[in-house]
Design a protein around this motif. Structure first.
Motif, mmCIF file in Angstrom:
data_model
loop_
_atom_site.group_PDB
_atom_site.id
_atom_site.type_symbol
_atom_site.label_atom_id
_atom_site.label_comp_id
_atom_site.label_asym_id
_atom_site.label_seq_id
_atom_site.Cartn_x
_atom_site.Cartn_y
_atom_site.Cartn_z
ATOM 1 N N ASP A 34 37.281 32.538 -121.530
ATOM 2 C CA ASP A 34 36.356 33.657 -121.382
ATOM 3 C C ASP A 34 35.998 33.880 -119.924
ATOM 4 O O ASP A 34 36.028 32.960 -119.114
ATOM 5 C CB ASP A 34 35.062 33.402 -122.153
ATOM 6 N N THR A 35 35.678 35.113 -119.635
ATOM 7 C CA THR A 35 35.116 35.476 -118.344
ATOM 8 C C THR A 35 33.981 36.450 -118.617
ATOM 9 O O THR A 35 33.890 37.002 -119.712
ATOM 10 C CB THR A 35 36.188 36.100 -117.417
ATOM 11 N N GLN A 36 33.131 36.640 -117.655
ATOM 12 C CA GLN A 36 32.034 37.575 -117.859
ATOM 13 C C GLN A 36 32.002 38.574 -116.716
ATOM 14 O O GLN A 36 32.117 38.206 -115.554
ATOM 15 C CB GLN A 36 30.698 36.845 -117.948
ATOM 16 N N TRP A 37 31.875 39.831 -117.083
ATOM 17 C CA TRP A 37 31.698 40.914 -116.129
ATOM 18 C C TRP A 37 30.390 41.599 -116.439
ATOM 19 O O TRP A 37 29.925 41.599 -117.569
ATOM 20 C CB TRP A 37 32.786 41.975 -116.270
ATOM 21 N N THR A 38 29.824 42.217 -115.426
ATOM 22 C CA THR A 38 28.694 43.112 -115.624
ATOM 23 C C THR A 38 29.211 44.513 -115.352
ATOM 24 O O THR A 38 29.772 44.779 -114.290
ATOM 25 C CB THR A 38 27.538 42.767 -114.667
ATOM 26 N N PRO A 43 25.951 42.831 -119.310
ATOM 27 C CA PRO A 43 26.883 41.700 -119.300
ATOM 28 C C PRO A 43 27.883 41.824 -120.444
ATOM 29 O O PRO A 43 27.511 42.100 -121.578
ATOM 30 C CB PRO A 43 25.977 40.485 -119.495
ATOM 31 N N LEU A 44 29.154 41.647 -120.112
ATOM 32 C CA LEU A 44 30.220 41.714 -121.106
ATOM 33 C C LEU A 44 31.017 40.420 -121.071
ATOM 34 O O LEU A 44 31.502 40.012 -120.015
ATOM 35 C CB LEU A 44 31.168 42.888 -120.824
ATOM 36 N N GLN A 45 31.148 39.783 -122.202
ATOM 37 C CA GLN A 45 31.946 38.581 -122.324
ATOM 38 C C GLN A 45 33.348 38.997 -122.733
ATOM 39 O O GLN A 45 33.534 39.698 -123.728
ATOM 40 C CB GLN A 45 31.340 37.652 -123.365
#
Length: 151
Positions: A34-38, A43-45
């Motif tokens: 997993d990575t997380q972006w905003t 916030p989006l996983q």
């Protein structure tokens, strides 16, 4: 119209309306894929695919970038470097799909639709139930989580 046709039409309509429904995902547990972006402050996983392109993506993304809207169903960004591809004709795009079009165009889809285009799968936004509302109309500001990126 016969009762059989009415029932059949009802089930076809119901299937079409629920085709994009995805179960809610617990975002508290983040796996190593997993990575997380905003994006636009949300916030989006993202669960990454096990592909060369997804492995190299974090190495080419800037600290911040803007994804432009296209066709009212996707946001895209032209990467500064080419990524390896393993394109397949996907036939159906689901809300939350993260794909590579060609070897330099990163795409996040926020609506479902059928397509004849080919993409390399990068990953999938896990918490995508309100993705269209979160990304909004027009451009989207994106900030990948910096501690996951290689310096």
């Amino acid at each position: 119209m016969s009762i059989l046709r009415v029932i059949l039409l009802f089930y076809i309509t119901l299937a079409a309306l629920t085709a994009c429904a995805k179960p809610s995902v617990d975002t508290a547990s983040i796996s190593s894929n997993d990575t997380q972006w905003t994006m636009n402050g949300h916030p989006l996983q993202i669960e990454l695919e096990d592909t060369e392109a997804s492995w190299q993506l974090s190495e080419v993304l800037p600290d911040q970038f803007v994804m432009q809207d296209l066709n009212g169903n996707e946001k895209y960004y032209t990467l500064p470097k080419r990524l390896p591809t393993s394109e397949t004709q996907v036939e159906r795009i689901e809300a939350g799909d993260v794909m590579l079009y060609g070897n330099r165009t990163l795409v996040v889809f926020y609506r479902c639709f059928s397509t004849n285009y080919s993409y390399t799968r990068i990953g999938r936004v896990k918490n995508n139930e309100k993705l269209a509302d979160q990304l909004g109309k027009g451009d989207a500001m994106v900030e990948p989580r910096s501690d996951e990126r290689k310096e």
